[in-house]
Each structure stands twice: as C-alpha cells, then as structure tokens.
Design an enzyme around this catalytic site. Structure first.
Site, PDB file in Angstrom:
ATOM      1  CB  THR A 184     -70.218  51.069 -35.116  1.00 32.52           C
ATOM      2  OG1 THR A 184     -69.970  50.076 -36.121  1.00 32.52           O
ATOM      3  CG2 THR A 184     -68.918  51.804 -34.806  1.00 32.52           C
ATOM      4  CD  GLU A 190     -73.216  55.817 -38.998  1.00 30.49           C
ATOM      5  OE1 GLU A 190     -73.126  54.604 -38.688  1.00 30.49           O
ATOM      6  OE2 GLU A 190     -72.373  56.403 -39.709  1.00 30.49           O
ATOM      7  CD  GLU A 221     -60.623  48.419 -42.994  1.00 31.28           C
ATOM      8  OE1 GLU A 221     -61.201  47.961 -43.985  1.00 31.28           O
ATOM      9  OE2 GLU A 221     -61.199  48.547 -41.886  1.00 31.28           O
ATOM     10  CG  MET A 270     -56.554  65.656 -31.682  1.00 29.61           C
ATOM     11  SD  MET A 270     -56.499  65.252 -33.435  1.00 29.61           S
ATOM     12  CE  MET A 270     -54.744  64.960 -33.650  1.00 29.61           C
ATOM     13  CG  ASP A 329     -63.543  48.334 -47.189  1.00 33.20           C
ATOM     14  OD1 ASP A 329     -63.962  47.427 -46.455  1.00 33.20           O
ATOM     15  OD2 ASP A 329     -63.685  49.547 -46.907  1.00 33.20           O
ATOM     16  CD1 TRP A 336     -72.976  52.821 -42.725  1.00 38.31           C
ATOM     17  CD2 TRP A 336     -74.997  52.813 -41.806  1.00 38.31           C
ATOM     18  NE1 TRP A 336     -73.294  54.119 -42.430  1.00 38.31           N
ATOM     19  CE2 TRP A 336     -74.534  54.142 -41.849  1.00 38.31           C
ATOM     20  CE3 TRP A 336     -76.252  52.569 -41.262  1.00 38.31           C
ATOM     21  CZ2 TRP A 336     -75.279  55.222 -41.377  1.00 38.31           C
ATOM     22  CZ3 TRP A 336     -77.010  53.638 -40.793  1.00 38.31           C
ATOM     23  CH2 TRP A 336     -76.515  54.952 -40.845  1.00 38.31           C
TER      24      TRP A 336
END
Length: 697
Positions: free
Chosen positions: A178, A82, A196, A667, A317, A407
């Site tokens: 991020t 991103e 959250e 994971m 949200d 975003w």
C-alpha cells in the site's frame, strides 16, 4: 494480461498520442518552455518535510482560493483514497483505490492516460486496511507503482505503458503493498504489509532501469536451522524465543522510508510483531528485534548500520512505520542532524540520525501502556498490566492499534520550528486469547487476541460513552521543547495528512469532508471548502508559470472507517473518489452528489438460539469485521450489512460468503474457511445487529 493503460488521445494511435503528450509536457501552446515548481517525490524533498517554499497563497489572499479543476477516479466502489499526487513538469500522477493511476494535465485536469494493474478482487482479503495506495515514485521518465497484490511496476511517464514489472512477494503468504516506493541511487525500494496475516517482513531494492533485484533485507529473523541471511538477523534472533518463524513474526515495512544522501543512510520504519500476542509469538519473552523499530541501512547493499527500537516486545500493534522527517537543527546548543517521528505508540521521538542516539521522546497524546521513557536510552518502562497476553487480564490501552498518529504524513516548517500532524485519542480493550489453543490461519487475521471479546460492546449507551472518549486534533508540535505549540480539536479521530508552505499556511482535509487552511503560527482557521467525502490523504502544492496550485485526493476510508464506525458517526461517508485542485481566482464547479438514501429499517424474524448468535459473533469478528466493521458498524463505504437484503435469504447470503459471487468487487470467497452451519451462524448474528439497529430507531 492483468494490467492495462488507456491513453486519452481523441482517437489518435498510441504512438501519435505519446508524441503529443511529450510535446505538451515540454512546451506551452505558445512554443515556449513553462516554469515549473514540481512535487516530484513522495515527501517533496530529501528530508520529506512536506514544506513547500511556494508563497503566492497567503493568509491575506486565501479567501480568493477557488477550484481550478477536479478529476474523478474510476473505482469499483467508493474506497479510501490515501495517495500523495506527484507533479512533474506540468503532469500530475495520482493513485486511487485498487492501485489505479491517473496522469492529468496539472493546469487543466485533462486526462492524459490511466493505468489499471487489474488487482484481482480476491486480493482484498489479504490486507487489513482497505485496497488503498499511498502514491507512486518518479525517476527519469518513469513512474513506479507498488500494486496491492505485491507487484512493482515501471510505467512510461508519457504513455502509461508498462516497461517492466516484478512480483516482489515470496512464498505462499498474503503480502500486500500500500506504500509508495522510494528512489534511492538508481534503485526502487519497496516494502510490504501483512504482519497480522502471518508474514515475515522484508524490504527489497530493484534496479530502476531493468527491474532486476539488487538486494533484499529481512526485518525479523527466520528459522535459525536454515541459517541467517546477515549478521543483523543473527543478532536479532537472540531476542526471540520459541518457534516464532512458524507465525511469520511480522515486522513489515509498509509505509515510511527516507534517504539522507550526505550520510548515505536509508531509514526504514518497521512495523508491529505478528501475532500481536508476545506469548504466542515469542513465549512472552524478548525484545523481538526489529519489530517497532527504525532501521538505518546502506542503500547500495541493505547492510545494517544501526537501529532504534521504540516498543520492545510490541504486542499492541504499535508500528514504527509512520512518517519520518529529516532535519538539521540546533539541539542543546549545538547543531544536530535529527530524525523525527510520531509513531503509533503516542510518543514524539527525536533521534540523532547519524548514530541512532535517542535525544527525546515526549507523549503527544494520553498514554497508558508505559510510565514513560528512560531519558538516556529512550527505552519504555512498560506497565505490567499492559502485558495482557502474559498477565491474562484485559488491558485498556491508549493509544489504540490505530495509533495516536498513523500513516497520515506530517509536515515540518523550519521557519516556525513546528511539526504539524493529526492525532487520535482512542481507547482499546486488549484481550488475550488462549495461547495454548492458538491455531495459525494462513489466510486469516492472526493476533492471538480473543477478537470477539476485544470488540466493542453492543449496548448503545455504553457505545455512546466510549465514542465520547474518542477525539482527534491537528497538532503543531515543538520538537525542541517537546510540547504542543497549538492544536485544533476535532470531534473525529481520523483526519488527513498535512502540508505547510512558506506562505504561512497549513493545509489539511478532515473527516467532516472539509479541506481547510490554517495559519501556521497559531492555528487560526482561515479558509475551508466542503469536498463531498471525508479526507485522509495529504495535500500537495506546485506551480506552473508562476501560478501556485494546491491539490488533495479525496476519498474516505482506510482502517478506522472500515472497522470502527462507532467512533466516526460524524464523518462524511464517501460520495466521491477524486482529485481536486485549487488556485487563486479559481471559479470551477465542484459538484457533490447527494447522499444515498438510507435503506428502510425493519425487524427481521429470526428463531436462532443465543448459542448460535454467539457463535456467529465470534466468527464474524474473525472473518468479517476488518471490512464490515466492529459489531457490524462501519463508515468506510463498504456495504452496511445490517441494511443488506442478502441477510434475509440464507441462500443468497451463502452465495456471497461461500461462492464468491461478489469477489470481483472485493468481497472475499470464504468457501474454504466457513462451512454451511458457520455461514448461517454469521447471518444470524448480523440479523441480530440489524434488529438492534431497528430498535434504536
């Protein structure tokens, strides 16, 4: 050490390599100083308009645009990419998944150095939307990186060596970073995410030279019994009820910030409330400042100046963290200094950035949560049924939590007077859980919703109908008229950020894997190139010695591909994570790997009871869906559990979930949250969905 830099110098010692890189950055092989037009900050300029004055590439010659070079990221798996690359004096600094940084020769793509902050795989469970990074900041010979696990790191721009690093997080809560840092008056400003997950939002500023913290401001109030950090927090606390601080409150500033040096104001986009349910968070009462707001503060101290709240008492949200653009324009016959934003809630806002005065707000996508905005104050007239946590009935909301626009950065071209940005139309079913039975999970997903009931139905015909309702577009928005000037419809609602140029072009990547150029005036499609992966990152452009280059980071992922695969069936799943750069006359190769073959589909025997499968569905949508997808369908590069051989063996499946055998690859280890019976219940639900898939074929 959990971080390292690797210098690519053909076996040279680090000192010699650094000297060589510095020399290459300052002069050409002919011994002269090249001409540079840089992209040195996240939004290109002070207003973050992402509009470039470069005009060598035009509608008349864009057919000659070809590949100059590409460079692949070294990632543990194919993840979302991103980042906005920065380009400073012939060197590009690009970020990929896991907060890794590449320094590349901006003309040839040659690797100069790479840096890996060595984010632990266990950190992946602390973020909602993938281990992504949106870019770095540059200041006086240093690169500043926010790592996913909450550190702010200063790197030497010539070598990638760590100059300093600080942990920006506090307490034992799962904060992540991020977003890209911003440089303001010799300070590095950074926010974080995690609403959250039970965190309290804040923004911090650090001295660029030393890493010493200059200030920290909170975006929502804490426990009143401990006192308030500022008059702003005391004011905000009057809009909350109950014991919200036990749940964090949310309000994380995880992406957009922009600074106006003339007004000496730093604008901060503040995120959603946490938990989502206002009944859980604040007894169903109050505006809950400063969630879903824009905050204006003094950059030297963080002192509050003004705020504008877009969504009072947010429970959908609907963050206000989306890209903000500063511009000077004529408004109703007189010049105004404005701030523009198209946040998640579906309205395009224009504010007076000196005072925070509401100037306009118009829906840019269909909206169901409000009847409209008060024309004087901008306060929404919220539909009673939208208060699902208080009404106790499901609510079909548009936009969805993914937003009418998320975003992905916008671009504003003052010559056309248009703002260009991607939109998404997605319905979402909000279903409140039992507020009285809510139990806060410090390492889990806390929304106050019934996650299993708000997930997608499993009936394939119903899913097709819902998927048909979902769509996206590239929109050219007239902020003065408050309407679309033109739009390009797209079948998939998750597409890339936008760049516009003085050459009359708009560049954007899309979910189908194409990188496309459009005419800025009318949206005509002029040129496209297939890139081998859906694209969400925004492009940049720069020039070296009079040659204009256009670059984009490629890698499909983020929140929607991870958790809403049914909406993205036509998207190109990631085959590459890379940066690709174009120039007129470019004739470089762009190899695209063939897609991996689909795993064979066969029914799996299971004697699990309906009750056990139902329990597994509930647990799956609490623990697993954010990565592996709503109802076990994702398009984000994460393994498709329905095709995993691990689900055929209870012991192997348990090793993944409860023993952390794959934690280094991201994971999570759920050994403390899931017992053996619960793990087996999840496995039976995944088997059920695998058999559904087999039956659909």
């Amino acid at each position: 050490m959990r971080s390292r830099a690797k210098v690519w110098g053909s076996g040279l010692a680090a000192g010699a390599a650094a000297s060589l890189l510095a020399a290459l950055a300052g002069c050409s092989l002919q011994g002269r100083t090249p001409d540079y037009v840089n992209w040195a900050s996240h939004g290109l300029n002070g207003g973050e308009t992402r509009f470039s004055p470069l005009d060598a590439i035009t509608p008349d010659n864009i057919a000659d645009l070809g590949v100059a070079w590409f460079a692949d990221f070294d990632t543990r798996t194919l993840r979302g990419v991103e980042g906005t690359p920065l380009v400073v004096d012939g060197v590009m600094y690009a970020t990929g998944a896991w907060s890794k940084v590449l320094a590349l020769d901006a003309v040839t793509g040659r690797r100069l150095w790479e840096y890996d902050p060595e984010v632990p795989g266990s950190a992946a469970r602390e973020g909602c939307c993938g281990v992504v990074n949106r870019g770095v900041a540059y200041h006086e010979g240093r690169i500043y990186l926010g790592s996913f696990d909450g550190r702010l790191i200063a790197l030497d721009a010539a070598t990638g060596a760590v100059v300093w690093q600080v942990d920006t997080t506090e307490e034992d809560r799962p904060y992540t970073i991020t977003g890209a840092p911003r440089v303001v008056k010799g300070r590095i400003v950074i926010g974080n995410g995690g609403a959250e997950y039970g965190v309290r939002g804040y923004v911090s500023a650090y001295d660029a030279a030393t890493g010493e913290r200059a200030w920290r401001i909170y975006t929502v109030p804490g426990d009143p019994a401990k006192g308030f950090e500022s008059p702003a927090m005391e004011m905000a606390a009057k809009t909350w009820s109950g014991e919200w601080w036990k749940y964090g409150g949310g309000g994380t500033a995880w992406d957009s910030m922009v600074y106006d040096p003339e007004l000496d104001l730093l604008y901060i986009g503040v995120g959603n409330g946490g938990p989502w349910s206002r009944k859980v968070r604040s007894q169903g009462e109050g505006d809950n400042l400063f969630v879903s707001s824009i905050l204006a503060v003094r950059p030297e101290t963080g002192e509050y100046v003004w705020h504008f709240q877009e969504v009072p008492g947010d429970e959908w949200d609907y963050t206000a963290t989306q890209h903000m653009i500063l511009a000077d324009m004529e408004w109703e016959g007189r010049p105004r200094k404005v701030l523009m934003q198209a946040p998640k809630n579906g309205f395009f806002y224009v504010l007076d950035r000196e005072t925070g005065e509401f100037l306009s707000g118009t829906p840019y996508v269909p909206v169901t949560w409000t009847r409209g905005l008060d024309p004087e104050t901008g306060r929404p007239d919220i539909v009673p049924a939208a208060r699902y946590s208080e009404e106790g009935a499901p609510f079909l909301g548009m936009p969805s939590p993914a937003g009418g626009h998320s975003w992905q950065p916008m671009s504003y071209n003052a010559a056309t007077g248009l703002v260009y940005f991607p939109t998404a139309e997605i319905p979402y079913g909000y279903v409140a859980g039992d507020a009285g039975a809510f139990r806060f999970d410090p390492h889990g997903w806390n929304t106050g919703q019934d996650e299993a009931k708000s997930s997608m139905p499993e009936d394939p015909e119903v899913r097709k109908q819902i998927a048909a309702m979902m769509k996206g577009a590239l929109v050219a928005w007239d902020p003065v008229k408050g309407e679309r000037a033109w739009s390009v419809p797209m079948d998939t609602p998750w597409n890339g950020g936008v760049l516009s140029t003085a050459g009359g072009l708009v560049f954007q990547g899309n979910a189908s894997g194409e990188f496309v150029a459009y005419a800025a005036q009318d949206g005509r499609r002029l040129w496209a190139r297939q890139m081998g992966s859906g694209i969400v990152a925004p492009p940049v452009t720069y020039a070296v010695d009079g040659v204009q280059y256009v670059s984009v980071a490629v890698g499909w992922g983020g929140i929607l591909p991870l958790n809403l695969g049914v909406a993205l069936k036509d998207a190109m799943r990631p085959r590459v994570n890379r940066v690709v750069t174009f120039r007129l006359g470019g004739d470089g190769d762009l190899p695209i790997p063939a897609p991996a073959p689909e795993a064979p589909i066969a029914r799996i025997a299971s004697d699990a009871s309906e009750a056990m499968v139902a329990q597994g569905r509930q647990l799956y949508h609490v623990r697993c869906w954010m990565c592996h997808g709503d109802t076990v369908v994702n398009r984000g590069g994460i393994p498709d559990l329905r095709a995993s051989p691990a689900i055929t063996d209870a012991g192997v499946f348990a090793a993944f979930l409860r023993e952390g055998v794959a934690e280094p690859r991201g994971m999570p280890d759920f050994g403390k949250e899931l017992d053996a019976q619960e793990t087996e219940a999840i496995r039976t639900y995944v088997i059920k969905r695998a058999n559904d898939r087999a039956g659909a074929r």
